[in-house]
Write a protein that holds these residues in place. Structure first.
Motif, PDB file in Angstrom:
ATOM      1  N   HIS B 157       0.845  -1.184   0.000  1.00  0.00           N
ATOM      2  CA  HIS B 157       0.000   0.000   0.000  1.00  0.00           C
ATOM      3  C   HIS B 157       0.887   1.243   0.000  1.00  0.00           C
ATOM      4  O   HIS B 157       1.792   1.355   0.823  1.00  0.00           O
ATOM      5  N   PRO B 158       0.642   2.183  -0.922  1.00  0.00           N
ATOM      6  CA  PRO B 158       1.567   3.316  -1.014  1.00  0.00           C
ATOM      7  C   PRO B 158       1.574   4.229   0.201  1.00  0.00           C
ATOM      8  O   PRO B 158       2.554   4.928   0.439  1.00  0.00           O
ATOM      9  N   TRP B 159       0.494   4.209   0.959  1.00  0.00           N
ATOM     10  CA  TRP B 159       0.444   5.111   2.106  1.00  0.00           C
ATOM     11  C   TRP B 159       0.507   4.386   3.439  1.00  0.00           C
ATOM     12  O   TRP B 159       0.407   5.000   4.480  1.00  0.00           O
ATOM     13  N   ARG B 160       0.613   3.070   3.381  1.00  0.00           N
ATOM     14  CA  ARG B 160       0.642   2.306   4.631  1.00  0.00           C
ATOM     15  C   ARG B 160       1.636   1.164   4.493  1.00  0.00           C
ATOM     16  O   ARG B 160       1.377   0.166   3.842  1.00  0.00           O
ATOM     17  N   ALA B 165      -2.099  -3.119  -0.979  1.00  0.00           N
ATOM     18  CA  ALA B 165      -3.140  -2.549  -1.831  1.00  0.00           C
ATOM     19  C   ALA B 165      -3.932  -3.654  -2.514  1.00  0.00           C
ATOM     20  O   ALA B 165      -5.107  -3.491  -2.821  1.00  0.00           O
ATOM     21  N   GLY B 213       7.387   3.657  -7.124  1.00  0.00           N
ATOM     22  CA  GLY B 213       6.585   4.735  -6.559  1.00  0.00           C
ATOM     23  C   GLY B 213       7.479   5.668  -5.777  1.00  0.00           C
ATOM     24  O   GLY B 213       8.623   5.337  -5.479  1.00  0.00           O
ATOM     25  N   TYR B 215       7.159   6.666  -2.702  1.00  0.00           N
ATOM     26  CA  TYR B 215       6.957   6.676  -1.250  1.00  0.00           C
ATOM     27  C   TYR B 215       8.143   6.203  -0.429  1.00  0.00           C
ATOM     28  O   TYR B 215       8.245   6.527   0.738  1.00  0.00           O
ATOM     29  N   TYR B 273      -0.769  -1.986 -13.266  1.00  0.00           N
ATOM     30  CA  TYR B 273      -1.750  -1.605 -12.251  1.00  0.00           C
ATOM     31  C   TYR B 273      -1.254  -0.301 -11.630  1.00  0.00           C
ATOM     32  O   TYR B 273      -0.137  -0.235 -11.119  1.00  0.00           O
ATOM     33  N   ILE B 275      -1.946   3.068  -9.095  1.00  0.00           N
ATOM     34  CA  ILE B 275      -2.665   3.829  -8.072  1.00  0.00           C
ATOM     35  C   ILE B 275      -2.264   5.286  -8.269  1.00  0.00           C
ATOM     36  O   ILE B 275      -1.093   5.638  -8.152  1.00  0.00           O
ATOM     37  N   ASP B 278      -4.236  10.592  -6.346  1.00  0.00           N
ATOM     38  CA  ASP B 278      -5.461  10.877  -5.590  1.00  0.00           C
ATOM     39  C   ASP B 278      -6.071   9.619  -4.975  1.00  0.00           C
ATOM     40  O   ASP B 278      -7.129   9.665  -4.361  1.00  0.00           O
ATOM     41  N   GLY B 279      -5.403   8.471  -5.150  1.00  0.00           N
ATOM     42  CA  GLY B 279      -5.887   7.233  -4.544  1.00  0.00           C
ATOM     43  C   GLY B 279      -6.779   6.414  -5.454  1.00  0.00           C
ATOM     44  O   GLY B 279      -7.110   5.278  -5.128  1.00  0.00           O
ATOM     45  N   SER B 280      -7.169   6.936  -6.576  1.00  0.00           N
ATOM     46  CA  SER B 280      -7.973   6.134  -7.499  1.00  0.00           C
ATOM     47  C   SER B 280      -7.071   5.132  -8.215  1.00  0.00           C
ATOM     48  O   SER B 280      -5.856   5.312  -8.296  1.00  0.00           O
ATOM     49  N   GLU B 281      -7.684   4.051  -8.724  1.00  0.00           N
ATOM     50  CA  GLU B 281      -6.911   2.959  -9.301  1.00  0.00           C
ATOM     51  C   GLU B 281      -7.359   2.650 -10.721  1.00  0.00           C
ATOM     52  O   GLU B 281      -8.508   2.864 -11.077  1.00  0.00           O
ATOM     53  N   ASP B 283      -6.154  -0.334 -14.133  1.00  0.00           N
ATOM     54  CA  ASP B 283      -5.195  -1.331 -14.616  1.00  0.00           C
ATOM     55  C   ASP B 283      -5.505  -1.672 -16.067  1.00  0.00           C
ATOM     56  O   ASP B 283      -6.556  -1.312 -16.601  1.00  0.00           O
TER      57      ASP B 283
END
Lengths: 151, 291
Positions: B157-160, B165, B213, B215, B273, B275, B278-281, B283
């Motif tokens: 997950h890019p933010w966790r 994800a 990514g 992050y 795939y 992300i 803005d968090g939308s996905e 693929d």
């Protein structure tokens, strides 16, 4: 099946909102989202009886990861492993240092597929992600997998 | 007594500024042969690191970047990496371009995947029945983790850092076998995979999952058009039969976002795939997301 019972890894994974790339000035007292399930602050190693359905057949091992502070907050997480697969990743306990990060968390995270993985579906052999440094590896799910695979 | 699980050895090797994780499924190999194979695979990684590390000022690639040595003085591996870099630049529609990096030619976005593939080939050649190598977040597999199972690779997950994800299934499935599957049917990425490939499975039985990514290490992603840091993705994952190319394409999609994703959609055997920031996905199709 010679499954070795349930293992519990409790650690803290840092770096939540920092990766969003926003700079937010000022700090406030830490706020907590969700229900705390783990120790906050000084990590420690301990052995805990498992509460899972496999409790009767195995012992549980708990290893706490170091808390790393960077970015805008930190997360506590519990990873449950049976045999050599992760079977559960707990709801994280999020400690953000500012209100804005919390708002971002609530807006963005539920939009991803990850909601299905907060449950018990994450039986995985490896984790793909942006290249981590050796230091970040120590805090990663892959690191937990590597430790728990060892027989 | 119950049947013991398939013997398996794991290993974590610090190299290339990250950690490589190995999962080796023994098959019929004795444990000491598995150990020897892992040692040989790690030696390959350290060798590649010594050649292509842009962080080591004494490495051949650093000397090339500074203009202290020409291509003709480079070790033979450079011929192959340069060929792969040219192919990746073309396949990515220019979104991956080692020649557009600040400081000169920089194959870093491809070399780790390329080296991981070489290490995996070493394990396969040694006779293991399956293996997974995770090169600091870029994964290549062959065979299967256990009879009737496919490799399952989580996408971070890019933010966790503690969460995934999604999960992708990779490698040969329990039922399909090469050459027997129906056209457009199950490829290495499961039902519906490789729709643009006309059902032709990749020649190699290696399957790769690469993710890029901003992050982990901040603004290391460079837009070839401007030479400046840029990222139009929170996370970009590319799957396919080559980790060298998947690694480069993932870097390209992380930089180019939707526009680069559309380029990958046109490549046989590869899927992506994304992300978005803005968090939308979105693929390309062709990825076996686990439910």
């Amino acid at each position: 099946m010679r499954r070795a019972g349930w293992y519990l890894v409790t650690g803290a994974v840092a770096g939540f909102a920092g990766v969003l790339g926003f700079h937010v000035g000022g700090t406030a007292a830490p706020a907590v989202l969700g229900q705390p399930k783990g120790e906050i602050g000084t990590p420690s190693a301990s052995t805990t009886p498992s509460a899972g359905p496999g409790a009767a057949t195995g012992r549980a091992r708990s290893a706490a990861g170091a808390v790393v502070q960077y970015g805008y907050g930190q997360l506590s997480v519990t990873v449950t492993v049976r045999g050599n697969q992760i079977v559960a990743v707990s709801d994280p306990v999020l400690h953000t240092i500012d209100q804005y990060s919390q708002q971002l968390a609530q807006q963005v995270i539920p939009m991803l597929r990850s909601e299905v993985l907060a449950a018990h579906s994450a039986q995985i052999h490896g984790v793909s992600g942006a290249t981590y440094t050796s230091e970040a590896y120590a805090q990663s799910i892959q690191s937990a997998l590597d430790k728990l695979h060892v027989r | 007594m119950s049947v013991p699980p398939a013997p398996l050895t794991t290993h974590a090797e610090p190299v290339m500024g990250t950690v490589f994780s190995f999962t080796a499924v023994h098959g019929d190999l004795p444990p000491d042969a598995v150990r020897a194979a892992l040692t040989a695979a790690c030696r390959i990684l350290h060798h590649c690191d010594a050649l292509f590390s842009t962080w080591d000022p004494a490495s051949p690639v650093s000397r090339l970047r500074r203009g202290e040595a020409g291509l003709g003085q480079m070790p033979p591996e450079f011929t192959e990496v340069l060929r792969e870099c040219r192919a990746a630049k073309e396949a990515s529609g220019g979104w991956f371009d080692p020649w557009a990096m600040p400081g000169g030619f920089d194959p870093t976005g491809l070399v780790k995947g390329w080296a991981t593939e070489r290490a995996l080939e070493e394990l396969r050649g040694a006779g293991l029945s399956g293996a997974l190598i995770n090169g600091g977040g870029d994964v290549a597999v062959f065979g299967s983790p256990a009879d009737g199972h496919r490799w399952r690779v989580g996408i971070r997950h890019p933010w966790r850092a503690d969460a995934l994800a999604c999960v992708i299934e990779a490698g040969q499935g329990p039922v399909t076998s090469w050459g027997l599957e129906p056209a457009g049917g199950s490829g290495p990425w499961g039902p519906g995979a490789c729709p643009r490939g006309g059902g032709v499975p990749p020649r190699a039985s290696i399957a790769a999952v690469a993710t890029s990514g901003p992050y982990e290490r901040g603004a290391h992603l460079i837009d070839p058009a401007t030479g400046r840091p840029a990222s139009r993705a929170a996370s970009a994952t590319v799957t396919g039969p080559s980790l060298a190319l998947a690694d480069a394409l993932a870097t390209g999609v992380a930089v180019g976002g939707d526009e680069a994703l559309a380029v990958v959609a046109g490549l046989d055997g590869y899927a992506a795939y994304l992300i978005r920031p803005d968090g939308s996905e979105t693929d390309t199709g062709g990825i076996a997301f686990a439910r």
